[in-house]
Design an enzyme around this catalytic site. Sequence first.
Site, short mmCIF file in Angstrom:
data_model
loop_
_atom_site.label_atom_id
_atom_site.label_comp_id
_atom_site.label_asym_id
_atom_site.label_seq_id
_atom_site.Cartn_x
_atom_site.Cartn_y
_atom_site.Cartn_z
N GLY A 704 3.19 0.52 11.10
CA GLY A 704 2.14 0.16 10.14
C GLY A 704 1.06 1.19 9.97
CB CYS A 810 15.87 0.48 -20.23
SG CYS A 810 16.53 1.98 -20.94
N1 LLP Z 1 8.61 -2.20 12.57
C1 LLP Z 1 9.08 -3.19 11.80
C2 LLP Z 1 9.61 -4.39 12.43
C3 LLP Z 1 9.04 -3.07 10.42
O1 LLP Z 1 9.46 -4.06 9.66
C4 LLP Z 1 8.52 -1.90 9.85
C5 LLP Z 1 8.44 -1.74 8.41
C6 LLP Z 1 8.06 -0.87 10.69
C7 LLP Z 1 8.11 -1.06 12.05
C8 LLP Z 1 7.51 0.43 10.18
O2 LLP Z 1 6.38 0.25 9.42
P1 LLP Z 1 5.53 1.54 8.92
O3 LLP Z 1 5.02 2.26 10.13
O4 LLP Z 1 6.41 2.39 8.12
O5 LLP Z 1 4.42 1.00 8.13
N2 LLP Z 1 8.59 -0.25 1.61
C9 LLP Z 1 7.21 -0.41 2.00
C10 LLP Z 1 7.04 -0.52 3.49
C11 LLP Z 1 7.84 -1.63 4.09
C12 LLP Z 1 7.77 -1.68 5.58
C13 LLP Z 1 8.80 -2.57 6.14
N3 LLP Z 1 8.78 -2.66 7.55
C14 LLP Z 1 6.40 0.73 1.41
O6 LLP Z 1 6.97 1.60 0.76
O7 LLP Z 1 5.19 0.76 1.56
#
Ligand code: LLP
Length: 860
Positions: A704, A810
């Site tokens: 996150g 589209c």
């Molecule tokens: N751990 C779990 C259980 C997760 O579901 C995720 C991301 C992460 C770690 C890594 O999160 P990060 O550090 O990348 O924030 N497509 C979205 C982000 C979706 C994240 C899904 N889960 C975007 O483009 O912002």
Amino acid sequence: MAQGQKWLVLKFGGTSVSRRDRWDTIGRMAVERGAATGARVLVVVSAVSGVTNELQAICEGNDVHARMAALVDRHRAFCEELGLDADAALGARLAELQGLLDDPRAAERPLPWQAEVLAQGELLSSTLGVAYLRSQGLDFGWCDAREWLQAGQVPNRSEWALRLSVQPSREIEPGFAARFSSHPSPMVLTQGFIARHADGGTAVFGRGGSDTSAACFGALLGAVAVEIWTDVPGMFSANPRVVPDARLLTRLDYAEAQEIATTGAKVLHPRSIGPCRRAGVPMAILDTSRPWLPGTRIDASASAVPGVKAISRRDGVVLVSMESIGMWQEVGFLSDIFALFKHHGLSVDLIGSSETNVTISLDPSDNLVTSNVLEALATDLARVCRVKVIAPCTGITLVGRGMRSLLHRLSDVWATFGRERVHLISQSSNDLNLTFVIDEADAEGLLPLLHAELIRSGAMPVLDPGVFGPSWREIEFGRPQRREPWWIAARGDLLARAAVGTPRYVYRLETVRERAREMLATTAVDRCYFAIKANPHPAILRTVAGEGLGLECVSLGELQHVFATLPELPASRVLFTPSFAPRREYEAALAMGVTVTLDNIEALQRWPDVFRGHTIWLRLDLGRGDGHHEKVRTGGVAAKFGLPLARFDAFLAHAHALDIRISGLHAHLGSGIDDPRHWREVYAHLAGLADTAGDVEAIDIGGGLPIPYTPDAQDFDLAAWRAGLDEIKAACPRYALVVEPGRYLVAQCGVLLLSVTQVVEKDGVHRVGCDGGMNALMRPALYDAWHGIHNLSRLEDAATGTFEVVGPICESGDVLGRNRQLPTATAEDDVILVADSGAYGMTMANTYNLRALPAEDIIE
Ligand code: LLP
């Protein structure tokens, strides 16, 4: 002396007239601004700081003689500082001031006498100021503002208001400017705050009234401008003391400025805008100590950019909710209840109504606090409806043009409020003001979040240089140093790669290594898994694993990809954190020996044999989510992830029955979380639970971590993040601290290269079309995400054109960026670079419209 008729009005407040160097500034400004505008200059001044308060106390009969003596001493001392002979410069004025105490009226202190006492502060400051400026060789005349400004006659106002808080007269006297211009000196100094009462005596405009005086003079003279010189840079998009990222508003129209001045900002007195607006005189708020800043300019020609310009917060609001089935289709119900408000002398501000309920807000006033007026009102209202008084509340107001056309952009702003109890929403029909009333207790900390959300969603168009200036933080501390993006130096290489074909993602592995090392250098972190869903490119997996990180997977596909790419990788370095996966994926993962995370009891109930005797981690929902968009918040009731805390004990019991050991607790509450304190709180929460769960040895606080996508966002405060983790780890050192970032490790390593297909103007909107859009990068379409968009072919050209950047799909949602600045010459075949797209770019790309997936390149 031949005198021009053009005037410029400059107003200086109390702090600007309280020291010798400040008067030097006034003299210099008057000369410079006059020369710059070719106008004669009228300077309007307030009393020396603190003096009006003392005069006020004298009006109230407090310690009158001692105060008077102190005031006389203070002004005499100031004369000395200014190198003036106090008797010559100020003798008569000081005698007049003291004489007011010998006035027979002093015993009774009637309002006209009080007005005269209050007026002395400005009369003194302007008199000594003009003497000083003349002593410096400047040709300044002096005039008594009461000879020129009249108090207005407004019906239904109290005697007090008609003397000590008067409104300016609206009459524009014919020949005023010509008469005023007959003053022999090219520059004139006069007082703010004071005016002539209809009875010939003195009246004052009320606190902050010097702005009103300057505005009235400006309006009556048809001035080229009224400039309010003060000690702040201007009006901001929020109170900068609360929201340091608030932006200076450089250009507003009168109506917007009026709303902002009335609902929040204390920079400009709300009453001062009307006279200038009616006369069409431009106003400006400028910073005396930083005159190079653009300040806030208010005029009729400010372009009507739709968007939220400012948010403000007003505490102490009282709501009265009136419920009655009887009001439905009843004629005169509102008139009856409002008559009661009038009867109790209460002015109603906001109104919300439905068939059976009317809720109104009352502005904070002493009246409400010090008397039992509300009780009396409620008793009267109870005769016609059910009454509930809701207090204390806070009104949060969004000000800007075209609020209605923005509502769709506010979805996440609604979500921010969705967590609070909103009692009343009111949208003004002038389309300038949207106000939410919530409990005062819920408003704590809301403004910075809301401000960030408005920027992120594009509802506050901060990238419009015509309206938004620098942030308060930038003005105070300078622009934060952001890492220069790597792709600027790699431009030649990138253009060559684009020539091979676009759309194309390019990843620079060195950036991935840098970020991985930052994670590993965080002492409190014992284990770090890369969430491969962000970017599973084999070269990236090898790089990350090569640095010593583990890998986090969420599907059997990801697991197989990991072991196909890295056959030597021990299973102990892989974590499996799926969501609603089928049974066979758990079986396969357990067979592979990776660490498996589960987040519900039902899986244990339905598939006891799958998990029996195994060691697993438990993913919890801590009851709240966070992140850059509603769709990526993975905690709280609306999210499908995690075991709710209420079922924690039940899960432990089920696990125990199946001889399952829970060796880790896990929570990932969202993606793109700005607040570095989030993770330490998650650790603290999980550690508290782990203590009761027995065998836990690891606590996984999720990923996150954010990256700064917009130009004014800051780098994530890694130092604060580390400090928080250090602290909490020191407090509960028993557990291994685990993190699993995705975005942070890879977002900035990647760019998406596109080619311009067509540049089209339609109904005034200029669009740059590219050969990839929501098929290549879904984030803007899915989350309204903001990515920097640059014309790599024309990087040295000034980006002076405003474009919408779109793709070839589209769907109208196929927009990569709105209101983007690109070179006006942007043309077919130019290479467009979409920045920071290394995370959740290619991995979410698709073949919609049967467009091919982007290519991918690696820079080792
Ligand atoms: N751990 C779990 C259980 C997760 O579901 C995720 C991301 C992460 C770690 C890594 O999160 P990060 O550090 O990348 O924030 N497509 C979205 C982000 C979706 C994240 C899904 N889960 C975007 O483009 O912002």
